[in-house]
Design a protein around this motif. Sequence first.
Motif: not given
Length: 253
Positions: A90-92, A102-104, A128-129, A134-135
């Motif tokens: 997903v990150a790739d 992107i909100v994680f 992903l971070m 925003l995390v």
Amino acid sequence: MTPARILIIAGSDSGGGAGIQADIRTVTLLGGHAMTAITAITAQNTLGVQGVHAVPTPMVVQQMDSVLSDIGVDAVKIGMIGSAETAAAVADRLAQLEHVPIVFDPVMVATSGSALADESTIAAFEQLMSIATLVTPNIPELEALGGEEIALRFDTHVLAKGGHGEGTMLTDRLIGPQGVRKAWSNKRIDTPHTHGTGCTLASAIATGLGQGLDLIDAIDRARKYVREALVLAPGLGQGHGPMGAPFGFHFHA
């Protein structure tokens, strides 16, 4: 007016209180168009999670490719991932997007206390971070990820949520690479029906960003939405029930 296109990458909640179901409801009520890449199927209700079945990684990516290639995207919300392999894939794929917020929401433990991510998946969250705008961790999740320093380490923003803290007041803090940018404090809403608060908040923020709000305004509106949803909780189930749906919520900036 074309609605903001929000891609939700998350797991399904059979009880309808959290996960993809809460995400779709939130995006829709805030005026966005919800698209999904389902990462896992869960058997859960208001009492807990009874089973988790991860969707194979290639199928998760294929869902993403299908909507991105045809419909496009204005913002992304990431929730439950399911496996370390899927987190990396997903990150790739998301790293290929340009200028898409992107909100994680690093889902590790459900409101009921059930674990939804193993150690290898938590380690993979670093990828992903590094791409997130925003995390949004709660207190236990923030601690597991390394504390407030993750904002500086990954050059991102962190919304440190205070709902798991003690006392009648709760405070959420927005932390950037240079430190705290803003804090919101409110009196705690006394209800056991808090299932899906994290999913709902992250999806509401992503929708705001996709609609063109800046980060602070998107968080501000999302917090108001969540608080209204908590007040409207219908009281379903025997445990931590779902929140309500604030129909008619004023979703414009």
